[in-house]
Design an enzyme around this catalytic site. Structure first.
Site, PDB file in Angstrom:
ATOM      1  N   SER A 159      -7.295 -23.045  30.069  1.00  0.00           N
ATOM      2  CA  SER A 159      -8.290 -21.994  29.933  1.00  0.00           C
ATOM      3  C   SER A 159      -8.914 -21.696  31.297  1.00  0.00           C
ATOM      4  O   SER A 159      -8.223 -21.320  32.229  1.00  0.00           O
ATOM      5  CB  SER A 159      -9.343 -22.400  28.895  1.00  0.00           C
ATOM      6  OG  SER A 159     -10.143 -21.296  28.517  1.00  0.00           O
ATOM      7  N   LYS A 178     -27.198  -4.817  21.640  1.00  0.00           N
ATOM      8  CA  LYS A 178     -27.887  -5.890  22.354  1.00  0.00           C
ATOM      9  C   LYS A 178     -27.567  -7.230  21.706  1.00  0.00           C
ATOM     10  O   LYS A 178     -27.413  -8.245  22.384  1.00  0.00           O
ATOM     11  CB  LYS A 178     -29.402  -5.637  22.354  1.00  0.00           C
ATOM     12  CG  LYS A 178     -30.223  -6.723  23.034  1.00  0.00           C
ATOM     13  CD  LYS A 178     -29.859  -6.840  24.495  1.00  0.00           C
ATOM     14  CE  LYS A 178     -30.718  -7.909  25.177  1.00  0.00           C
ATOM     15  NZ  LYS A 178     -30.324  -8.082  26.589  1.00  0.00           N
TER      16      LYS A 178
END
Length: 345
Positions: free
Chosen positions: A172, A224
């Protein structure tokens, strides 16, 4: 008379109490002052060691155990002769090979030291030199590993050869760092890959409703907050959350493609992991070799310099580290298993 004795005992007790409290306050003040001084002073320093000397000391130790006096005498004579011949040849200038260790956690905390180590090396290294990074990380936060990878990009942008060795795992975000290298070496059973992005969170909204608990979340901006832990998530929010993950994955693939174009990115960017030989076949790494083997090879013709930035910690920070060490260790192990998917028990 009894009253006087009682008064004297009380005064004695009071004096002992005041002394004890005063001593305690002095210790607390000293700790606090030490902490403030540590914050004002330089937080760390570079430690630089020549590993060639360490390797030579190891050889000498074995020679003294395995050889008799005559053999040692002959060996010393040959070494002395070789050293003299070498000193007469001033044309050979050994390159420098700088060795950095990066032990990654979820937050890529080691980037604090990495940025100082890279800055120090770039101040003296030339294009004839090399930097070796012994990398171990199962990945973590996107922005943290993005910064770590950017630090390594500074080395290549200066035209200095960068070699990354993977003895255990570079998955990763760890592989995001590894792909910046000119050459990637991996041990046969090192874990490489996991080129994917994941995000998860629990939702307790049903539990709150069941217990008649209301939860309110107010935001300015449609996205948001896409998904929340306590609020009621919407399908629109879920779709936006998934799209954000896909966008991040796209940037991840683009970064690898830009640094390692020999990789078939669509074939490897599935979130899967591969062991050493498999990773060579997938062109994720260049060669099977441990860091020890490679460094020993380079030590025959180069100066091997280990560079480590040691961060000073005050007493408060040391106590804090001790308190969090168990939690951090547990999280790191959990993350490694979750990311790699396979492990030996």
């Amino acid at each position: 008379m009894d009253y006087l004795l009682y008064l004297l005992d009380y005064v004695s007790f009071l004096a002992k109490t005041v002394t004890l409290i005063g001593g305690f306050l002095i210790i607390i003040s000293a700790i606090s002052l030490a902490g403030k001084k540590a914050k004002k002073s330089n937080k760390g320093h570079l430690e630089i060691h020549k590993l060639n000397d360490h390797f030579q000391q190891m050889k000498d130790s074995f020679h003294h155990i395995l050889m008799n006096k005559d053999q040692l005498k002959k060996l010393h004579k040959e070494e002395k002769k070789a050293k003299k011949e070498k000193s007469n040849d001033d044309t050979e200038v050994k390159p420098n090979v700088f060795v950095i260790d990066f032990q990654g956690d979820i937050k890529a905390s080691a980037v604090t030291s990495l940025r100082e180590e890279v800055t120090g090396i770039l101040g003296v290294a030339t294009q004839h030199d090399e930097v070796i990074v012994r990398l171990e990380s199962a990945g973590g936060l996107v922005h943290a590993y993005g910064l770590a990878a950017s630090q390594l990009c500074r080395i290549r942008s200066k035209g200095i050869k960068l070699t990354i060795t993977v003895d255990k795992v570079a998955a990763s975000g760890g592989y995001m760092m590894a792909c910046t290298a000119d050459k990637i070496l991996a041990a046969p059973f090192a874990v490489v890959g996991s080129i994917g992005v994941m995000a998860q969170l629990p939702n307790f909204n049903k539990v709150l409703k069941k217990n008649d608990v209301e939860f309110e979340l107010h935001t300015a901006g449609e996205f948001k907050r896409t998904l929340t832990v306590f609020g009621e998530n919407t399908e629109t929010g879920r779709e936006k959350f998934k799209q954000d993950i896909e966008d991040t994955h796209g940037l991840f693939k683009q970064f690898i493609r830009g640094n390692r174009d020999q990789v078939d990115i669509e074939k490897v960017a599935t979130g899967e992991i591969w062991y050493g030989q498999q990773a060579v076949d997938m062109k994720l790494v260049d060669e099977l070799m441990t860091s020890d083997e490679y460094i020993c090879q380079r030590s025959e013709h180069a100066n091997i310099i280990r560079v480590a930035y040691i961060i000073k910690k005050n007493i408060t920070e040391k106590f804090g580290m001790a308190a969090h060490s168990v939690i951090d260790t547990t999280l790191i192990k959990w993350w490694e298993r979750l990311t790699t998917g396979r492990f030996f028990s």
